[in-house]
Design a protein around this motif. Structure first.
Motif, short mmCIF file in Angstrom:
data_model
loop_
_atom_site.label_atom_id
_atom_site.label_comp_id
_atom_site.label_asym_id
_atom_site.label_seq_id
_atom_site.Cartn_x
_atom_site.Cartn_y
_atom_site.Cartn_z
N VAL A 47 1.67 -8.51 -5.78
CA VAL A 47 0.91 -7.97 -6.75
C VAL A 47 0.65 -6.61 -6.70
O VAL A 47 0.98 -5.90 -5.82
CB VAL A 47 -0.39 -8.60 -6.50
CG1 VAL A 47 -0.47 -10.22 -6.14
CG2 VAL A 47 -1.29 -8.04 -5.37
N ASP B 202 -1.93 -3.73 -6.21
CA ASP B 202 -3.28 -3.38 -5.71
C ASP B 202 -3.78 -1.79 -6.20
O ASP B 202 -3.09 -0.97 -5.73
CB ASP B 202 -3.18 -3.35 -4.25
CG ASP B 202 -3.39 -4.53 -3.65
OD1 ASP B 202 -3.51 -5.59 -4.16
OD2 ASP B 202 -3.06 -4.52 -2.37
N GLY C 74 1.07 -4.98 -3.10
CA GLY C 74 0.04 -5.86 -2.40
C GLY C 74 0.71 -7.24 -2.52
O GLY C 74 1.51 -7.80 -3.08
N GLY C 75 -0.34 -8.07 -2.18
CA GLY C 75 -0.15 -9.40 -1.93
C GLY C 75 0.29 -9.87 -0.47
O GLY C 75 0.76 -9.13 0.19
N ASN D 55 2.70 -8.01 1.69
CA ASN D 55 2.25 -7.13 3.03
C ASN D 55 3.04 -7.38 4.18
O ASN D 55 3.21 -6.51 4.98
CB ASN D 55 0.71 -7.17 2.83
CG ASN D 55 0.25 -6.52 1.77
OD1 ASN D 55 0.66 -5.70 0.72
ND2 ASN D 55 -1.08 -6.73 1.48
N SER E 276 -4.90 -6.88 -8.36
CA SER E 276 -6.44 -6.88 -7.57
C SER E 276 -6.96 -5.32 -7.65
O SER E 276 -6.31 -4.32 -7.63
CB SER E 276 -6.05 -6.91 -6.04
OG SER E 276 -5.60 -8.25 -5.81
N ILE F 159 -12.02 -7.21 -2.50
CA ILE F 159 -10.82 -7.13 -3.55
C ILE F 159 -11.15 -8.38 -4.58
O ILE F 159 -11.76 -9.43 -4.42
CB ILE F 159 -9.78 -8.14 -2.76
CG1 ILE F 159 -9.25 -7.37 -1.38
CG2 ILE F 159 -8.51 -8.39 -3.41
CD1 ILE F 159 -8.55 -8.33 -0.49
N LEU G 197 -7.79 -3.12 3.96
CA LEU G 197 -7.06 -3.82 3.06
C LEU G 197 -5.79 -3.99 3.91
O LEU G 197 -4.86 -3.11 4.20
CB LEU G 197 -6.78 -2.89 1.78
CG LEU G 197 -5.78 -3.79 1.04
CD1 LEU G 197 -6.74 -4.77 0.35
CD2 LEU G 197 -5.57 -2.81 -0.33
N GLY G 198 -5.52 -5.48 3.97
CA GLY G 198 -4.30 -5.83 4.53
C GLY G 198 -4.27 -5.77 6.02
O GLY G 198 -3.13 -6.14 6.74
#
Ligand code: FRU
Length: 305
Positions: free
Chosen positions: A17, A19, A44-45, A49, A100, A113, A260-261
C-alpha cells in the motif's frame, strides 16, 4: 529445516500500500488546521514491509500480492525493483492501490494509521498455485482472506508431505480473531498482535499465549504452532509447541522517532534469525526485539541493516 531450504528465499504474501506519513509535534486536535513538521510517503503494508526489512537485513525475499497498473503505483514497483524484492508471481489490477494516512506524533511516539482499502482485490489460490514452491524455504502470510489463504497454506503442507522438503509457514495475526483463527492450524509460527490481544480482553502477553494455545488445542490442532507475542515497550514472549514459555526483555530505543512498521520489523527480524541463522526460538525473538527497537530510532527502514 534442512540445509537445502535454509538458503532459499522467503516469500511474503499480503498487501502493498502507499503510506502517506505526516510528522507532527503532538497528535492534532479534531477540527483544527495546522502545519506538520515534515512528511513523506513510502511503500507500506505488512507483508510488503516485512519484505523490505528482510531485504535490508540481507535475506533473499520475494513478495506475492496484488500489484496495480495505476500511475500512483509505479513508484512502489520501482522501489520493489530497486531493493531486489521479486514480484514475478504477482497478478495486476487496474484499480488504484490501497493507501494509509499515518500520523507520527513526536511527543508521544505514537503512530496512528487510517487505512483506505476500497475493496482492492487480493491474491487468490488460483494465482498462488502457479508458484514453484521448491524455490522457497519459508512462506509468510498476513491473516486475511481466510478461504484463499487456507488453500495456499494447505498446498504448502501438501508440498512438504509429498516432497520431503520443509517449507516453514508463519502468520502475522493482527485482526479479526474469530474469522482468522483457523489460519493458525497449519502454521509453524504465529505472531499475535498486542492490539488484537487487548480487543480480546487478554491483559498480559503470557495470558495471550495461554488463551490462544488453549483455543487452538480445543480445535484439536495436531501440532500447535509456536506462539509469539510482541508487547511493544515491554519486549516479547513466546510459547513453544512443548509448552515452554520465554520472556524476552525489550531493547530501549535511543529515541522514539518512527514507530510505523515496528511490528513488521519485529516479524522480519524473527524470520531472519530463525531462517537464515538458525538461531533457537528465544534467540530469534530477542533479535526481533532488537530489530524493532532499532527501527524506531529513525524514519523508514534503510538504517536497520
Ligand atoms: C504498518 C503497516 C503500514 C500500512 C498498515 C496496513 O504495520 O503495514 O505500512 O499502512 O500497516 O494496515
Amino acid at each position: 529445516m534442512t540445509e537445502e531450504t535454509v538458503g532459499k528465499p522467503v516469500l511474503c504474501v499480503g498487501c502493498t500500500v502507499i503510506d502517506f506519513v505526516t510528522i507532527t509535534s503532538s497528535y492534532p486536535k479534531e477540527d483544527t488546521d495546522r502545519r506538520c513538521l515534515d512528511g513523506f510517503w513510502q511503500r507500506g503494508g505488512n507483508a510488503s514491509n516485512v519484505s523490505t526489512v528482510l531485504g535490508v537485513l540481507g535475506s533473499k525475499v520475494d513478495f506475492f500480492g496484488m500489484l496495480s497498473r495505476s500511475d500512483a503505483f509505479r513508484v512502489l514497483l520501482e522501489d520493489l525493483r530497486r531493493r531486489n524484492i521479486g514480484t514475478s508471481h504477482c497478478p495486476q489490477t487496474d484499480k488504484d492501490p490501497p493507501f494509509s494516512s499515518v500520523i507520527l506524533a513526536q511527543d508521544s511516539g505514537t503512530r496512528t494509521i487510517i487505512h483506505c482499502n476500497k475493496n482492492y482485490p487480493q491474491v487468490t489460490w488460483e494465482d498462488f498455485k502457479k508458484i514453484d514452491l521448491t524455490r522457497y524455504g519459508w512462506v509468510h502470510f498476513e491473516a486475511r482472506n481466510v478461504a484463499e489463504t487456507s488453500r495456499m497454506m494447505q498446498s504448502i503442507v501438501e508440498h512438504n508431505r509429498n516432497s520431503g522438503e520443509r517449507i516453514i509457514i508463519s502468520l502475522d495475526f493482527e485482526t479479526l480473531y474469530e474469522q482468522n483463527l483457523k489460519l493458525c492450524y497449519p502454521c509453524d509460527y504465529v505472531v499475535f498482535s498486542k492490539e488484537l490481544a487487548s480487543q480480546k480482553g487478554w491483559k498480559s502477553p503470557k495470558d495471550t499465549c495461554e488463551f490462544l494455545a488453549a483455543n487452538l488445542s480445543l480445535q484439536g490442532t495436531l501440532k500447535p504452532p509456536v506462539i509469539i507475542c510482541p508487547w511493544g515497550s515491554a519486549g516479547a514472549v513466546c510459547l513453544d509447541a512443548s509448552g515452554n514459555y520465554h520472556e524476552l526483555p525489550p531493547y530501549k530505543p535511543k529515541q522514539v522517532v518512527d514507530t510505523l512498521g515496528a511490528g513488521d520489523s519485529f516479524m522480519a527480524g524473527f524470520i531472519y534469525g530463525t531462517h537464515v541463522h538458525k538461531w533457537d526460538l528465544a534467540e530469534a525473538v530477542d533479535f526481533a526485539n532488537r530489530v524493532a527497537s532499532h527501527k524506531i530510532n529513525k524514519f523508514g527502514y534503510d538504517h536497520i541493516g
